[in-house]
Scaffold this motif. Structure first.
Motif, PDB file in Angstrom:
ATOM      1  N   VAL A   1       0.858  -1.189   0.000  1.00  0.00           N
ATOM      2  CA  VAL A   1       0.000   0.000   0.000  1.00  0.00           C
ATOM      3  C   VAL A   1       0.892   1.237   0.000  1.00  0.00           C
ATOM      4  O   VAL A   1       2.086   1.155   0.299  1.00  0.00           O
ATOM      5  CB  VAL A   1      -0.946   0.038   1.229  1.00  0.00           C
ATOM      6  CG1 VAL A   1      -1.861  -1.176   1.247  1.00  0.00           C
ATOM      7  CG2 VAL A   1      -0.142   0.121   2.518  1.00  0.00           C
ATOM      8  N   GLY A   2       0.287   2.376  -0.317  1.00  0.00           N
ATOM      9  CA  GLY A   2       0.987   3.647  -0.216  1.00  0.00           C
ATOM     10  C   GLY A   2       0.640   4.320   1.101  1.00  0.00           C
ATOM     11  O   GLY A   2      -0.500   4.248   1.563  1.00  0.00           O
ATOM     12  N   ALA A   3       1.610   4.954   1.727  1.00  0.00           N
ATOM     13  CA  ALA A   3       1.383   5.613   3.013  1.00  0.00           C
ATOM     14  C   ALA A   3       0.384   6.752   2.863  1.00  0.00           C
ATOM     15  O   ALA A   3       0.578   7.653   2.034  1.00  0.00           O
ATOM     16  CB  ALA A   3       2.699   6.134   3.571  1.00  0.00           C
ATOM     17  N   ASP A   4      -0.704   6.696   3.673  1.00  0.00           N
ATOM     18  CA  ASP A   4      -1.630   7.826   3.683  1.00  0.00           C
ATOM     19  C   ASP A   4      -1.095   8.888   4.633  1.00  0.00           C
ATOM     20  O   ASP A   4       0.017   8.755   5.198  1.00  0.00           O
ATOM     21  CB  ASP A   4      -3.038   7.378   4.071  1.00  0.00           C
ATOM     22  CG  ASP A   4      -3.103   6.752   5.459  1.00  0.00           C
ATOM     23  OD1 ASP A   4      -2.146   6.902   6.248  1.00  0.00           O
ATOM     24  OD2 ASP A   4      -4.124   6.108   5.766  1.00  0.00           O
ATOM     25  N   THR A   5      -1.869   9.942   4.847  1.00  0.00           N
ATOM     26  CA  THR A   5      -1.391  11.061   5.664  1.00  0.00           C
ATOM     27  C   THR A   5      -1.060  10.624   7.081  1.00  0.00           C
ATOM     28  O   THR A   5      -0.022  11.015   7.642  1.00  0.00           O
ATOM     29  CB  THR A   5      -2.457  12.165   5.701  1.00  0.00           C
ATOM     30  OG1 THR A   5      -2.761  12.577   4.362  1.00  0.00           O
ATOM     31  CG2 THR A   5      -1.960  13.365   6.493  1.00  0.00           C
ATOM     32  N   VAL A   6      -1.927   9.812   7.678  1.00  0.00           N
ATOM     33  CA  VAL A   6      -1.714   9.375   9.065  1.00  0.00           C
ATOM     34  C   VAL A   6      -0.474   8.497   9.177  1.00  0.00           C
ATOM     35  O   VAL A   6       0.381   8.704  10.043  1.00  0.00           O
ATOM     36  CB  VAL A   6      -2.963   8.621   9.581  1.00  0.00           C
ATOM     37  CG1 VAL A   6      -2.678   8.034  10.964  1.00  0.00           C
ATOM     38  CG2 VAL A   6      -4.159   9.548   9.633  1.00  0.00           C
TER      39      VAL A   6
ATOM     40  N   ARG B   1      -3.763  -4.962  12.435  1.00  0.00           N
ATOM     41  CA  ARG B   1      -3.385  -4.425  11.125  1.00  0.00           C
ATOM     42  C   ARG B   1      -2.091  -3.642  11.286  1.00  0.00           C
ATOM     43  O   ARG B   1      -2.039  -2.667  12.044  1.00  0.00           O
ATOM     44  CB  ARG B   1      -4.490  -3.542  10.564  1.00  0.00           C
ATOM     45  CG  ARG B   1      -4.140  -2.866   9.231  1.00  0.00           C
ATOM     46  CD  ARG B   1      -5.395  -2.334   8.566  1.00  0.00           C
ATOM     47  NE  ARG B   1      -6.293  -3.428   8.199  1.00  0.00           N
ATOM     48  CZ  ARG B   1      -7.622  -3.333   8.206  1.00  0.00           C
ATOM     49  NH1 ARG B   1      -8.207  -2.207   8.572  1.00  0.00           N
ATOM     50  NH2 ARG B   1      -8.361  -4.373   7.848  1.00  0.00           N
ATOM     51  N   GLY B   2      -1.057  -4.094  10.611  1.00  0.00           N
ATOM     52  CA  GLY B   2       0.238  -3.436  10.712  1.00  0.00           C
ATOM     53  C   GLY B   2       0.680  -2.842   9.393  1.00  0.00           C
ATOM     54  O   GLY B   2       0.517  -3.461   8.340  1.00  0.00           O
ATOM     55  N   LEU B   3       1.224  -1.633   9.467  1.00  0.00           N
ATOM     56  CA  LEU B   3       1.849  -0.997   8.310  1.00  0.00           C
ATOM     57  C   LEU B   3       3.349  -0.961   8.567  1.00  0.00           C
ATOM     58  O   LEU B   3       3.803  -0.370   9.554  1.00  0.00           O
ATOM     59  CB  LEU B   3       1.292   0.419   8.104  1.00  0.00           C
ATOM     60  CG  LEU B   3      -0.179   0.514   7.694  1.00  0.00           C
ATOM     61  CD1 LEU B   3      -0.633   1.968   7.671  1.00  0.00           C
ATOM     62  CD2 LEU B   3      -0.396  -0.137   6.327  1.00  0.00           C
ATOM     63  N   TYR B   4       4.112  -1.619   7.690  1.00  0.00           N
ATOM     64  CA  TYR B   4       5.549  -1.791   7.900  1.00  0.00           C
ATOM     65  C   TYR B   4       6.338  -0.938   6.911  1.00  0.00           C
ATOM     66  O   TYR B   4       6.121  -1.013   5.700  1.00  0.00           O
ATOM     67  CB  TYR B   4       5.962  -3.250   7.688  1.00  0.00           C
ATOM     68  CG  TYR B   4       5.280  -4.253   8.586  1.00  0.00           C
ATOM     69  CD1 TYR B   4       4.805  -3.906   9.843  1.00  0.00           C
ATOM     70  CD2 TYR B   4       5.119  -5.576   8.171  1.00  0.00           C
ATOM     71  CE1 TYR B   4       4.186  -4.838  10.662  1.00  0.00           C
ATOM     72  CE2 TYR B   4       4.514  -6.521   8.977  1.00  0.00           C
ATOM     73  CZ  TYR B   4       4.047  -6.144  10.230  1.00  0.00           C
ATOM     74  OH  TYR B   4       3.442  -7.079  11.032  1.00  0.00           O
TER      75      TYR B   4
ATOM     76  N   GLU C   1       4.155  10.963   2.079  1.00  0.00           N
ATOM     77  CA  GLU C   1       2.913  10.327   1.644  1.00  0.00           C
ATOM     78  C   GLU C   1       3.160   9.571   0.337  1.00  0.00           C
ATOM     79  O   GLU C   1       3.896  10.029  -0.527  1.00  0.00           O
ATOM     80  CB  GLU C   1       1.821  11.378   1.428  1.00  0.00           C
ATOM     81  CG  GLU C   1       1.223  11.911   2.710  1.00  0.00           C
ATOM     82  CD  GLU C   1      -0.019  12.749   2.450  1.00  0.00           C
ATOM     83  OE1 GLU C   1      -0.865  12.315   1.643  1.00  0.00           O
ATOM     84  OE2 GLU C   1      -0.127  13.842   3.046  1.00  0.00           O
ATOM     85  N   GLY C   2       2.529   8.425   0.219  1.00  0.00           N
ATOM     86  CA  GLY C   2       2.690   7.609  -0.975  1.00  0.00           C
ATOM     87  C   GLY C   2       3.849   6.636  -0.916  1.00  0.00           C
ATOM     88  O   GLY C   2       3.992   5.796  -1.812  1.00  0.00           O
ATOM     89  N   THR C   3       4.671   6.714   0.142  1.00  0.00           N
ATOM     90  CA  THR C   3       5.785   5.772   0.282  1.00  0.00           C
ATOM     91  C   THR C   3       5.254   4.338   0.338  1.00  0.00           C
ATOM     92  O   THR C   3       4.304   4.062   1.072  1.00  0.00           O
ATOM     93  CB  THR C   3       6.589   6.069   1.565  1.00  0.00           C
ATOM     94  OG1 THR C   3       7.158   7.377   1.474  1.00  0.00           O
ATOM     95  CG2 THR C   3       7.700   5.039   1.764  1.00  0.00           C
ATOM     96  N   PRO C   4       5.829   3.421  -0.417  1.00  0.00           N
ATOM     97  CA  PRO C   4       5.357   2.029  -0.356  1.00  0.00           C
ATOM     98  C   PRO C   4       5.548   1.437   1.046  1.00  0.00           C
ATOM     99  O   PRO C   4       6.629   1.540   1.636  1.00  0.00           O
ATOM    100  CB  PRO C   4       6.237   1.308  -1.376  1.00  0.00           C
ATOM    101  CG  PRO C   4       6.728   2.381  -2.295  1.00  0.00           C
ATOM    102  CD  PRO C   4       6.871   3.607  -1.441  1.00  0.00           C
ATOM    103  N   LEU C   5       4.495   0.836   1.550  1.00  0.00           N
ATOM    104  CA  LEU C   5       4.531   0.160   2.841  1.00  0.00           C
ATOM    105  C   LEU C   5       3.977  -1.244   2.668  1.00  0.00           C
ATOM    106  O   LEU C   5       3.227  -1.520   1.736  1.00  0.00           O
ATOM    107  CB  LEU C   5       3.682   0.908   3.878  1.00  0.00           C
ATOM    108  CG  LEU C   5       4.041   2.351   4.189  1.00  0.00           C
ATOM    109  CD1 LEU C   5       2.990   2.961   5.118  1.00  0.00           C
ATOM    110  CD2 LEU C   5       5.431   2.460   4.810  1.00  0.00           C
ATOM    111  N   LEU C   6       4.349  -2.109   3.588  1.00  0.00           N
ATOM    112  CA  LEU C   6       3.787  -3.455   3.625  1.00  0.00           C
ATOM    113  C   LEU C   6       2.644  -3.451   4.626  1.00  0.00           C
ATOM    114  O   LEU C   6       2.818  -3.036   5.771  1.00  0.00           O
ATOM    115  CB  LEU C   6       4.862  -4.460   4.052  1.00  0.00           C
ATOM    116  CG  LEU C   6       4.635  -5.934   3.714  1.00  0.00           C
ATOM    117  CD1 LEU C   6       4.518  -6.122   2.209  1.00  0.00           C
ATOM    118  CD2 LEU C   6       5.774  -6.774   4.278  1.00  0.00           C
ATOM    119  N   CYS C   7       1.471  -3.898   4.207  1.00  0.00           N
ATOM    120  CA  CYS C   7       0.300  -3.951   5.083  1.00  0.00           C
ATOM    121  C   CYS C   7      -0.026  -5.408   5.380  1.00  0.00           C
ATOM    122  O   CYS C   7      -0.227  -6.215   4.469  1.00  0.00           O
ATOM    123  CB  CYS C   7      -0.905  -3.277   4.419  1.00  0.00           C
ATOM    124  SG  CYS C   7      -2.430  -3.385   5.384  1.00  0.00           S
ATOM    125  N   ALA C   8      -0.050  -5.749   6.674  1.00  0.00           N
ATOM    126  CA  ALA C   8      -0.347  -7.116   7.094  1.00  0.00           C
ATOM    127  C   ALA C   8      -1.582  -7.110   7.983  1.00  0.00           C
ATOM    128  O   ALA C   8      -1.599  -6.459   9.035  1.00  0.00           O
ATOM    129  CB  ALA C   8       0.833  -7.724   7.841  1.00  0.00           C
TER     130      ALA C   8
END
Length: 255
Positions: free
Chosen positions: A203-208, A240-243, A217-224
């Motif tokens: 996923v792409g990093a949202d504002t939060v 739910r983790g954003l890595y 914002e928009g940085t690629p992240l891993l969502c588990a």
């Protein structure tokens, strides 16, 4: 706990015609699991020996050994050479990384620092009701935290826990407890995580997320998305983790 009631002499011989037949060692495994679930043997405690269990269930020691082998493979018990078999616990060092699959690109894996952002009781959203098999209107404990490695924010997590099980869980208790979160759940709420299922996507990093992880914002992240289960295959946690994988990678062993 009594001996297996349905076994004829010869440890199950002649019972294969029954449509509900299970190998005897699996019946013994189920009985041992019931004792673990009931708390007869607490996490970290030494269990009775194979000889004692064989006498208790009126089966051979080999049958008990096969049942224990499967329980050990499923991380429910731990064999220790020369000491016996112990109930597995989340407080053991080897258990700390069993549910944390994010590893550093360089260096030795180590525990992250936790910063609790928010803890509150809320009405379970529809998705949480479905995944945790709750009833509409049930309360859950919601937790948001950031985990950092060497001062760098790396994981943004949200957790939903059944409110009935985790009564009394507060931000203050999470902050003052210095061990792994699953260790707290085990020792103070009587809930041990046995297994989990995960769904992973990019996923792409949202504002939060960008704010908490310190990335654009928009940085690629891993969502588990993880659902964790306790005894009886009962779901007791949605996480739910954003890595951020700038200096880490997700590692899993397949067998």
């Amino acid at each position: 706990m009594n001996s297996v009631p349905t076994n004829p002499p010869g440890e199950g011989a002649g019972s294969s015609a029954s449509p509900s037949f299970r190998p005897l060692y699996q019946q013994i495994k189920a009985l041992i699991t019931q004792s673990l679930q009931s708390g007869e043997w607490k996490p970290g405690e030494l269990m009775p020996s194979e000889v004692e269990l064989a006498a208790r269930f009126k089966v051979s020691q080999g049958t008990v050994r096969k049942a224990i082998d499967e329980l050990a493979a499923e991380n429910l018990v731990v064999r220790r050479q020369g000491k016996g078999t112990f109930v597995a616990t989340h407080h053991e060092e080897r258990a700390h990384f069993r549910f944390l699959r994010l590893m550093p690109d360089e260096g030795v894996p180590h525990h992250p620092d936790n910063r609790i952002i928010e803890v509150k009781r809320i009405r379970a959203p529809a998705e949480v009701v479905r995944l945790l098999e709750l009833k509409s209107g049930d309360a859950v404990v919601y937790i948001k935290r950031v985990q950092s490695f060497d001062g760098a924010p790396t994981i943004l997590e949200e957790l939903w826990l059944p409110g009935q099980i985790f009564k009394g869980l507060t931000a203050e208790r999470l902050v003052e407890y210095k061990g792994p979160m699953y260790g707290l759940f085990e020792s103070e709420f009587g809930t041990r995580m046995i297994r989990a299922t995960e769904k992973i996507r990019a996923v792409g990093a949202d504002t939060v997320a960008a704010q908490y992880l310190g990335v654009p914002e928009g940085t690629p992240l891993l969502c588990a998305d993880r659902v964790s289960f306790t005894y009886g295959d009962r779901p007791v946690e949605l996480r739910r983790g954003l890595y951020s994988t700038a200096q880490h990678h997700y590692q899993n062993e397949l067998s």
